[in-house]
Write an enzyme that holds these catalytic residues in place. Structure first.
Site, PDB file in Angstrom:
ATOM      1  CB  SER A 135       3.753  -2.410   1.785  1.00 40.10           C
ATOM      2  OG  SER A 135       3.409  -2.264   0.434  1.00 40.10           O
ATOM      3  CE  LYS A 161       3.414  -5.670  -0.595  1.00 44.84           C
ATOM      4  NZ  LYS A 161       2.275  -6.531  -0.247  1.00 44.84           N
ATOM      5  CE  LYS A 163       1.697  -2.509  -2.754  1.00 45.37           C
ATOM      6  NZ  LYS A 163       0.793  -3.651  -2.979  1.00 45.37           N
ATOM      7  CG  ASP A 189       2.252  -6.638  -4.086  1.00 39.83           C
ATOM      8  OD1 ASP A 189       1.828  -7.323  -5.025  1.00 39.83           O
ATOM      9  OD2 ASP A 189       1.512  -6.183  -3.180  1.00 39.83           O
ATOM     10  CD  GLU A 214       2.091  -9.701  -2.283  1.00 36.43           C
ATOM     11  OE1 GLU A 214       3.035  -9.052  -1.797  1.00 36.43           O
ATOM     12  OE2 GLU A 214       0.951  -9.688  -1.799  1.00 36.43           O
ATOM     13  CG  ASP A 239      -2.606 -10.185  -2.204  1.00 33.80           C
ATOM     14  OD1 ASP A 239      -3.662 -10.562  -1.665  1.00 33.80           O
ATOM     15  OD2 ASP A 239      -2.260  -8.985  -2.189  1.00 33.80           O
ATOM     16  CE  LYS A 263      -3.301  -7.900   1.111  1.00 32.11           C
ATOM     17  NZ  LYS A 263      -3.445  -7.344  -0.244  1.00 32.11           N
ATOM     18  N   GLY A 291      -1.600  -6.807   4.378  1.00 33.32           N
ATOM     19  CA  GLY A 291      -2.264  -5.666   5.017  1.00 33.32           C
ATOM     20  C   GLY A 291      -3.043  -4.882   3.997  1.00 33.32           C
TER      21      GLY A 291
HETATM   22  O1  NPG Z   1       0.781  -2.086   5.067  1.00 29.94           O
HETATM   23  O2  NPG Z   1      -1.368  -2.415   5.130  1.00 29.94           O
HETATM   24  C1  NPG Z   1      -0.297  -2.224   4.519  1.00 29.94           C
HETATM   25  C2  NPG Z   1      -0.337  -2.161   3.023  1.00 29.94           C
HETATM   26  C3  NPG Z   1       0.307  -3.351   2.424  1.00 29.94           C
HETATM   27  O3  NPG Z   1       0.912  -3.179   0.162  1.00 29.94           O
HETATM   28  C4  NPG Z   1       0.053  -3.404   0.961  1.00 29.94           C
HETATM   29  N1  NPG Z   1      -1.173  -3.692   0.613  1.00 29.94           N
HETATM   30  O4  NPG Z   1      -1.646  -5.241  -2.499  1.00 29.94           O
HETATM   31  O5  NPG Z   1      -1.060  -5.988  -0.604  1.00 29.94           O
HETATM   32  C5  NPG Z   1      -1.440  -5.068  -1.308  1.00 29.94           C
HETATM   33  C6  NPG Z   1      -1.590  -3.684  -0.744  1.00 29.94           C
HETATM   34  C7  NPG Z   1      -2.965  -3.113  -0.739  1.00 29.94           C
HETATM   35  C8  NPG Z   1      -3.197  -2.013   0.024  1.00 29.94           C
HETATM   36  C9  NPG Z   1      -3.958  -3.656  -1.433  1.00 29.94           C
HETATM   37  C10 NPG Z   1      -4.430  -1.458   0.070  1.00 29.94           C
HETATM   38  C11 NPG Z   1      -5.202  -3.112  -1.371  1.00 29.94           C
HETATM   39  C12 NPG Z   1      -5.422  -2.011  -0.613  1.00 29.94           C
END
Ligand code: NPG
Length: 368
Positions: A135, A161, A163, A189, A214, A239, A263, A291
């Site tokens: 990500s 991915k 953001k 996302d 997403e 999500d 998750k 994640g």
């Molecule tokens: O690689 O763990 C990872 C991060 C993946 O983008 C990611 N997580 O919205 O999915 C999400 C985002 C996130 C990260 C959300 C931290 C909340 C806290």
């Protein structure tokens, strides 16, 4: 199992690079670890709540407080605790899924260690390694984004991915497509950053052959997701909206999504996550493992979860060095874009206690 003690430990984990999303920038994680000690074994769980309530209503001080005052006392009062008994025992406390997930995971780890069984075996993992994506946060410029994506592609990640937020969407996606080609598995996302007025920007992403978009809209706005899903070819993935197997089934039946990000923290634990996997499988909807910047403790369980058969897209299960200079377990190292599913009893990883001590900010021990 009779629980003898539950330790709530807070550790500070600096990230190797800042991670910017539509809800803010993270430069480190304030991690709450739950360590249970029973008459038979010990187990660990990681709470994924962020420092502030900006991704979900939970936040780490709040999870600490609800664990200390409401959740842990309920378990310590039980004569016999199993992982399957945790959710029913905690059911009168509403919500607080991330806190509940951390506690259930620690109990599950302890229980599986006592039986000498790995988590992957317990849930029916069908793979020995899983495909990994990564990500990529919102960057300061498109050039810097391309540089970062290039590093991850070079490292072997099987899917990227990005953001996005209104204004950081069409241009960066186009630039990544033009630079890395039409075959790069790519998805975006939005973390709920769009609404009906900015939705046309998402429709404009339809031409880029994305795997999915997403969570573009608010978590309680299934209708807006269903409207967009009918207008574009690209799959909508949810999500934040999906907090249980029931929510997953409802969202699919309403046409709000055709892919789900699983998750365990958001679902209240790995047992509910397996049910989400199963219900989606029955509905013909693929899932993938999300994640929350987990340390090795949380990552181990995610990698095993991603080895279930209906996890059909690469997950945000990146290698330890994507997040941390030093992980608190043996690091997860990418091999040809994959991570190996742990096979040791329980979640399959041991915390490095010396390192843990040096990162610890506080410890609170609760007893019956
Ligand atoms: O690689 O763990 C990872 C991060 C993946 O983008 C990611 N997580 O919205 O999915 C999400 C985002 C996130 C990260 C959300 C931290 C909340 C806290």
């Amino acid at each position: 199992m009779k629980l003898q003690a539950v330790e709530l430990r807070r550790i500070a984990m600096p990230l190797v690079r800042p991670f910017r999303t539509s809800f803010g920038v993270q430069t480190s994680r304030d991690v709450l670890l739950v360590h249970v000690v029973s008459d038979e074994s010990e187990g660990w769980g990681e709470c994924v709540a962020l420092a502030a309530p900006v991704y979900s209503s939970e936040y780490v001080d709040g999870t600490h407080s609800v664990l200390r005052d409401y959740l842990v006392p309920r378990l310590l009062a039980q004569p016999d605790v199993t992982a399957r008994s945790v959710a029913p025992t905690l059911a009168d406390v509403l919500g607080h899924r991330m806190a509940k997930a951390a506690l259930e995971t620690a109990v599950l780890d302890a229980e599986l260690r006592a039986h000498g069984m790995s988590f992957g075996t317990y849930i029916g993992a069908v793979r020995t390694e899983v495909e990994c994506g990564v990500s990529v946060g919102i960057a300061e410029s498109v050039d810097l984004l391309l540089e970062e994506v290039g590093e991850y592609v070079e490292a072997g990640y099987r899917r990227i991915k990005l953001k996005i937020e209104p204004g950081w969407d069409i241009d960066p996606v186009r630039a990544v497509r033009e630079t890395f080609g039409a075959d790069l598995p790519l998805q975006v996302d939005a973390n709920t950053a769009y609404d009906a007025s900015t939705s046309p920007r998402l429709e404009a992403l339809d031409e880029f052959g994305l795997l999915l978009i997403e969570q573009p809209f608010a978590e309680d706005d299934l209708h807006q997701h269903a409207v967009l899903a009918r207008r574009i070819r690209t799959s909508i993935c949810l999500d934040e909206s999906i907090v249980s197997a029931r929510a997953a089934a409802d969202a699919v039946r309403l046409g709000a999504c055709s892919i789900i990000n699983v998750k365990a923290g958001r679902m209240g634990g790995y047992l509910e996550s397996v049910r989400v996997h199963d219900v989606c499988d029955a509905l013909g909807v693929p899932v993938w493992c999300g994640g929350m910047l987990e340390t090795g403790i949380g990552r181990a369980a995610n990698v095993a979860l991603a080895a279930l058969p209906n996890f059909r897209l690469p997950g945000d299960t990146s290698a330890s060095d994507r997040y941390y200079a030093e992980d608190i377990t043996e690091p997860f190292v990418l091999q040809d874009g994959m991570l190996p599913v742990p096979t040791s009893p329980g979640m399959g990883v041991e915390p490095r206690l010396d390192l843990l001590e040096s990162l610890t900010q506080s410890i609170e021990t609760l007893r019956p």
